[in-house]
Design a protein around this motif. Structure first.
Motif, PDB file in Angstrom:
ATOM      1  N   PHE A 175       0.834  -1.202   0.000  1.00  0.00           N
ATOM      2  CA  PHE A 175       0.000   0.000   0.000  1.00  0.00           C
ATOM      3  C   PHE A 175       0.866   1.248   0.000  1.00  0.00           C
ATOM      4  O   PHE A 175       1.881   1.306   0.699  1.00  0.00           O
ATOM      5  N   ALA A 176       0.427   2.224  -0.795  1.00  0.00           N
ATOM      6  CA  ALA A 176       1.092   3.521  -0.818  1.00  0.00           C
ATOM      7  C   ALA A 176       0.085   4.574  -0.391  1.00  0.00           C
ATOM      8  O   ALA A 176      -1.103   4.462  -0.680  1.00  0.00           O
ATOM      9  N   ILE A 177       0.568   5.596   0.315  1.00  0.00           N
ATOM     10  CA  ILE A 177      -0.290   6.741   0.596  1.00  0.00           C
ATOM     11  C   ILE A 177      -0.060   7.787  -0.471  1.00  0.00           C
ATOM     12  O   ILE A 177       1.062   8.263  -0.663  1.00  0.00           O
ATOM     13  N   ASP A 178      -1.132   8.093  -1.198  1.00  0.00           N
ATOM     14  CA  ASP A 178      -1.086   9.040  -2.306  1.00  0.00           C
ATOM     15  C   ASP A 178      -1.208  10.462  -1.774  1.00  0.00           C
ATOM     16  O   ASP A 178      -1.788  10.671  -0.709  1.00  0.00           O
ATOM     17  N   ASP A 179      -0.703  11.418  -2.519  1.00  0.00           N
ATOM     18  CA  ASP A 179      -0.857  12.840  -2.177  1.00  0.00           C
ATOM     19  C   ASP A 179      -0.434  13.109  -0.740  1.00  0.00           C
ATOM     20  O   ASP A 179      -1.080  13.893  -0.033  1.00  0.00           O
ATOM     21  N   PHE A 180       0.617  12.468  -0.307  1.00  0.00           N
ATOM     22  CA  PHE A 180       0.986  12.589   1.105  1.00  0.00           C
ATOM     23  C   PHE A 180       1.369  14.018   1.445  1.00  0.00           C
ATOM     24  O   PHE A 180       2.057  14.704   0.690  1.00  0.00           O
ATOM     25  N   GLY A 181       0.912  14.463   2.619  1.00  0.00           N
ATOM     26  CA  GLY A 181       1.215  15.825   3.063  1.00  0.00           C
ATOM     27  C   GLY A 181       0.012  16.741   2.962  1.00  0.00           C
ATOM     28  O   GLY A 181      -0.016  17.804   3.569  1.00  0.00           O
ATOM     29  N   THR A 182      -1.003  16.323   2.202  1.00  0.00           N
ATOM     30  CA  THR A 182      -2.186  17.178   2.023  1.00  0.00           C
ATOM     31  C   THR A 182      -3.289  16.832   3.015  1.00  0.00           C
ATOM     32  O   THR A 182      -4.292  17.516   3.094  1.00  0.00           O
ATOM     33  N   GLY A 183      -3.121  15.759   3.746  1.00  0.00           N
ATOM     34  CA  GLY A 183      -4.228  15.242   4.554  1.00  0.00           C
ATOM     35  C   GLY A 183      -4.185  15.591   6.032  1.00  0.00           C
ATOM     36  O   GLY A 183      -4.967  15.074   6.805  1.00  0.00           O
ATOM     37  N   TYR A 184      -3.271  16.456   6.423  1.00  0.00           N
ATOM     38  CA  TYR A 184      -3.207  16.931   7.807  1.00  0.00           C
ATOM     39  C   TYR A 184      -2.955  15.833   8.837  1.00  0.00           C
ATOM     40  O   TYR A 184      -3.279  15.994   9.996  1.00  0.00           O
ATOM     41  N   SER A 185      -2.439  14.692   8.434  1.00  0.00           N
ATOM     42  CA  SER A 185      -2.158  13.688   9.454  1.00  0.00           C
ATOM     43  C   SER A 185      -0.796  13.995  10.053  1.00  0.00           C
ATOM     44  O   SER A 185       0.071  14.544   9.385  1.00  0.00           O
ATOM     45  N   SER A 186      -0.613  13.670  11.300  1.00  0.00           N
ATOM     46  CA  SER A 186       0.676  13.959  11.894  1.00  0.00           C
ATOM     47  C   SER A 186       1.674  12.913  11.414  1.00  0.00           C
ATOM     48  O   SER A 186       1.337  11.754  11.219  1.00  0.00           O
ATOM     49  N   LEU A 187       2.896  13.381  11.189  1.00  0.00           N
ATOM     50  CA  LEU A 187       3.910  12.486  10.651  1.00  0.00           C
ATOM     51  C   LEU A 187       4.119  11.277  11.548  1.00  0.00           C
ATOM     52  O   LEU A 187       4.409  10.182  11.089  1.00  0.00           O
ATOM     53  N   SER A 188       3.944  11.487  12.862  1.00  0.00           N
ATOM     54  CA  SER A 188       4.216  10.392  13.784  1.00  0.00           C
ATOM     55  C   SER A 188       3.205   9.256  13.645  1.00  0.00           C
ATOM     56  O   SER A 188       3.449   8.140  14.088  1.00  0.00           O
ATOM     57  N   LYS A 189       2.072   9.560  13.007  1.00  0.00           N
ATOM     58  CA  LYS A 189       1.060   8.504  12.850  1.00  0.00           C
ATOM     59  C   LYS A 189       1.405   7.513  11.748  1.00  0.00           C
ATOM     60  O   LYS A 189       0.828   6.433  11.668  1.00  0.00           O
ATOM     61  N   ILE A 190       2.345   7.912  10.901  1.00  0.00           N
ATOM     62  CA  ILE A 190       2.675   7.023   9.778  1.00  0.00           C
ATOM     63  C   ILE A 190       3.109   5.657  10.266  1.00  0.00           C
ATOM     64  O   ILE A 190       2.835   4.655   9.627  1.00  0.00           O
TER      65      ILE A 190
END
Ligand code: C2E
Ligand code: CA
Ligand code: CA
Ligand code: CA
Length: 277
Positions: A175-190
């Protein structure tokens, strides 16, 4: 003034019914296209920075409309989603992309992976088993497949989604996360997400050399991703300057018009077969 008001509301109603008509006819056309399998896939290569041989490829949907010409996925994917048609269409996309990948392999064009975009609407309780059925039927190795999903889907954390994702991950699908950085998720959640690839959204790549915020965001994403052992792909790379900066920041994979536009399966084969010998 009264006259004007009447005219205005008349125009308003006209515009409204026009847009409803155009939406309905587009939905009708989409339905017919789905029945006739009247869609195409385009393929865009992904490279390791500095290499001319692609190792990965993304499948992108195209709809050649008989009257309106080529319609962009931006203009009809939302309609396919609200009407539910994306479910059936999504399986057609997956089957077609996997078949193309197998056909390339038979012709000697060996790639590591094909990535296919998946809309959140497609993830139901039967998603993983249907994907499994499709690829088994084709005799397609699940490790060749990567599904691109949105950050918000991965963040939603519903049991349904994580169960479907885990089932596919267990089979070997990435699985890849598309458009990463636009979704307001915190980096630590990755680190809690079952993904192997982050695709940096093209909006950060566009101004990477002019906007220090974009530069810093990309830098942070790459640092974090690498420390977690994830692969980072930068999308929308259009020139050499962007490539150099990305490379300097440690981003190893690139995709964009600087290397190649999306193209049909035959053109892709013609362009890259010789390079892969
Ligand atoms: P996306 O998945 O983020 O795909 C990247 C988009 O950027 C593609 O547009 C691609 O043609 C375009 N692109 C590639 N390189 C460059 C570049 O260097 N510069 C610029 N400005 N653009 C570049 P496309 O094909 O029009 O697709 C638009 C969106 O539609 C996709 O964004 C994706 O969200 C959706 N989409 C496309 N195909 C599918 C599909 O098969 N299924 C689903 N669910 N969605 C799809
Ligand atoms: Ca994508
Ligand atoms: Ca993207
Ligand atoms: Ca996008």
């Amino acid at each position: 003034a009264k006259e004007l008001g009447r005219n205005r509301s008349f125009h308003y109603v006209r515009e409204l019914t026009d847009s409803i008509h155009s939406r309905m006819s587009l939905e009708q056309d989409l339905r017919s296209a789905l029945e006739a399998h009247n869609f195409m896939l385009s393929y865009q290569p992904q490279f390791r920075v500095g290499e001319s041989v692609p190792r990965r490829v993304e499948a992108l949907l195209r709809w050649p409309h008989p009257v309106r010409g080529m319609i962009s996925p931006h203009d009809f994917i939302p309609l396919a989603e609200t009407s539910g048609m994306i479910v059936e269409l999504g399986y057609w996309i997956l089957r077609t992309a996997c078949q193309q990948f197998l056909f390339w392999r038979q012709q000697g064009l060996m790639l590591d992976k094909i990535s296919v975009n998946v809309s959140p609407i497609q993830i139901s309780s039967s998603f993983a088993s249907t994907v499994a059925e499709i690829i088994q039927h084709l005799d397609f190795d699940p490790r060749w497949l990567e599904l691109e999903v949105t950050e918000s889907l991965m963040m939603s954390g519903t049991t349904e989604v994580s169960q479907q994702v885990c089932e596919l991950r267990a089979m070997g699908v990435d699985f890849a996360i598309d458009d990463f950085g636009t979704g307001y998720s915190s980096l630590s959640k990755i680190k809690s997400m079952p993904v192997t690839v982050l695709k940096i959204d093209q909006s950060f790549v566009r101004d990477i050399n002019d906007d220090v915020n974009d530069y810093e965001i990309v830098r942070a994403i790459v640092l974090m991703a690498k420390s977690l052992g994830l692969t980072v792909v930068a999308e929308g790379v259009e020139n050499k300057e962007q490539e150099s900066t990305l490379h300097r920041l440690g981003c190893e994979w690139v995709q964009g018009y600087y290397y190649a536009m999306p193209m049909d399966g035959e053109a892709f084969y013609q362009r890259y077969f010789a390079e892969l010998q």
